[in-house]
Design a protein around this motif. Structure first.
Motif, short mmCIF file in Angstrom:
data_model
loop_
_atom_site.label_atom_id
_atom_site.label_comp_id
_atom_site.label_asym_id
_atom_site.label_seq_id
_atom_site.Cartn_x
_atom_site.Cartn_y
_atom_site.Cartn_z
N GLN A 10 13.60 -19.04 14.42
CA GLN A 10 12.80 -18.29 15.37
C GLN A 10 11.47 -19.02 15.56
N ILE A 11 10.69 -18.53 16.49
CA ILE A 11 9.38 -19.12 16.75
C ILE A 11 8.46 -18.88 15.56
N VAL A 19 4.86 -22.92 22.08
CA VAL A 19 6.13 -22.20 21.92
C VAL A 19 7.27 -22.93 22.62
N GLN A 22 8.52 -25.70 20.54
CA GLN A 22 9.32 -25.23 19.40
C GLN A 22 10.76 -24.92 19.84
N ILE A 23 10.89 -24.29 21.00
CA ILE A 23 12.24 -24.00 21.51
C ILE A 23 12.99 -25.30 21.79
N HIS A 26 14.27 -26.74 18.58
CA HIS A 26 15.46 -26.07 18.06
C HIS A 26 16.72 -26.54 18.81
N HIS A 51 16.45 -14.10 22.88
CA HIS A 51 16.45 -14.59 21.50
C HIS A 51 15.03 -14.86 21.01
N TYR A 52 14.23 -15.49 21.88
CA TYR A 52 12.89 -15.89 21.46
C TYR A 52 11.80 -14.91 21.89
#
Length: 263
Positions: A10-11, A19, A22-23, A26, A51-52
């Motif tokens: 997750q974040i 952010v 970060q996505i 992933h 999801h985020y």
């Protein structure tokens, strides 16, 4: 289509990393470790937003970062997919070895066989053109002097990987098979050696850059894929430059590999 379950993380709200980055991290990790494979569809924007718990723009920024890196591509009306990559070809230092020509193989065919890929060539065009300035300098002729140009596109397993244009002095090409679309076994280098111009060495200059719009179209390049520009000059045993080849190669299809003596 892969669902958001492939994204175990997750974040990190405490991180100073944006952010959307970060996505992207992933998704990139899922691609590089094989949870998302070539041809797989990414989770939809709506799934990633849920999801985020982020806005649509944040998701789109993450996807755009992966596109710029060449990991994914959009297919109109279908979604975003992990890019398939052609077999990697090694640009080895022995790829122009005489033994390949004596076996009737031009360099591209020999390299393709080494990776188990099918080699094809299309868009062949042979003509007489004024020599561009950089070509003329390498051939030691006047800019604008007429040379024979051989342009073509190379494909691996049906996927375009390379655009190449050879420039040969007219006194070496006119009236020979070098003017034919198919110059015969061993390619133009074998035809030059048959004329007595035994090749002694090659000099290559390699650059990287982003493709032009036309290069991207001809090579079917997605966003963010760079190209190699390789300019090779072939010299005979007398020291004459007998060919200059200007090649544009997709950056995700080649690996440079050279063995150099230590003395």
């Amino acid at each position: 289509m892969a669902g958001p379950e492939i994204l175990a993380r997750q974040i990190d709200q405490a991180s100073d990393r944006a952010v959307f980055r970060q996505i992207a991290d992933h998704l990139r990790e899922a691609i590089l470790n094989g949870r998302l494979r070539a041809g797989d569809k990414l989770p939809s924007e709506a799934q990633l937003m849920e999801h985020y718990n982020v806005a649509r723009m944040t998701v789109r920024q993450a996807i755009q970062e992966l596109k710029a890196e060449g990991h994914v591509e959009s297919q109109h009306g279908r979604g975003v997919f992990v890019r398939s990559r052609p077999p990697v070809k090694r640009l080895a230092s022995d790829r122009f070895a005489r033994r390949h020509r004596k076996e009737g193989k031009a360099a591209f065919l020999a390299e393709s066989e080494a990776v188990g890929a099918r080699a094809d060539v299309d868009m062949i065009r042979v003509s007489e053109v004024p020599a561009p300035a950089d070509v003329a300098e390498r051939l030691k002729i006047q800019t604008g002097e007429i040379v024979v140009s051989r342009s073509r596109r190379y494909l691996l397993d049906g996927r375009p990987v390379e655009l190449a244009t050879s420039y040969i002095p007219v006194d070496l090409a006119r009236g020979t098979r070098i003017m034919d679309d198919n110059p015969g076994p061993g390619g133009i280098y074998e035809r030059l050696e048959e004329q007595g111009h035994q090749l002694e060495r090659f000099v290559e200059d390699v650059y990287t850059r982003m493709p032009t719009r036309e290069e991207a179209r001809l090579l079917s390049l997605g966003d963010g894929t760079p190209v190699f520009r390789l300019i090779r000059t072939a010299y005979d045993v007398e020291g004459r430059a007998v060919e200059v080849c200007d090649t544009i190669m997709r950056g995700d299809a080649y690996q440079l590999s050279y063995e150099l003596p230590a003395h």
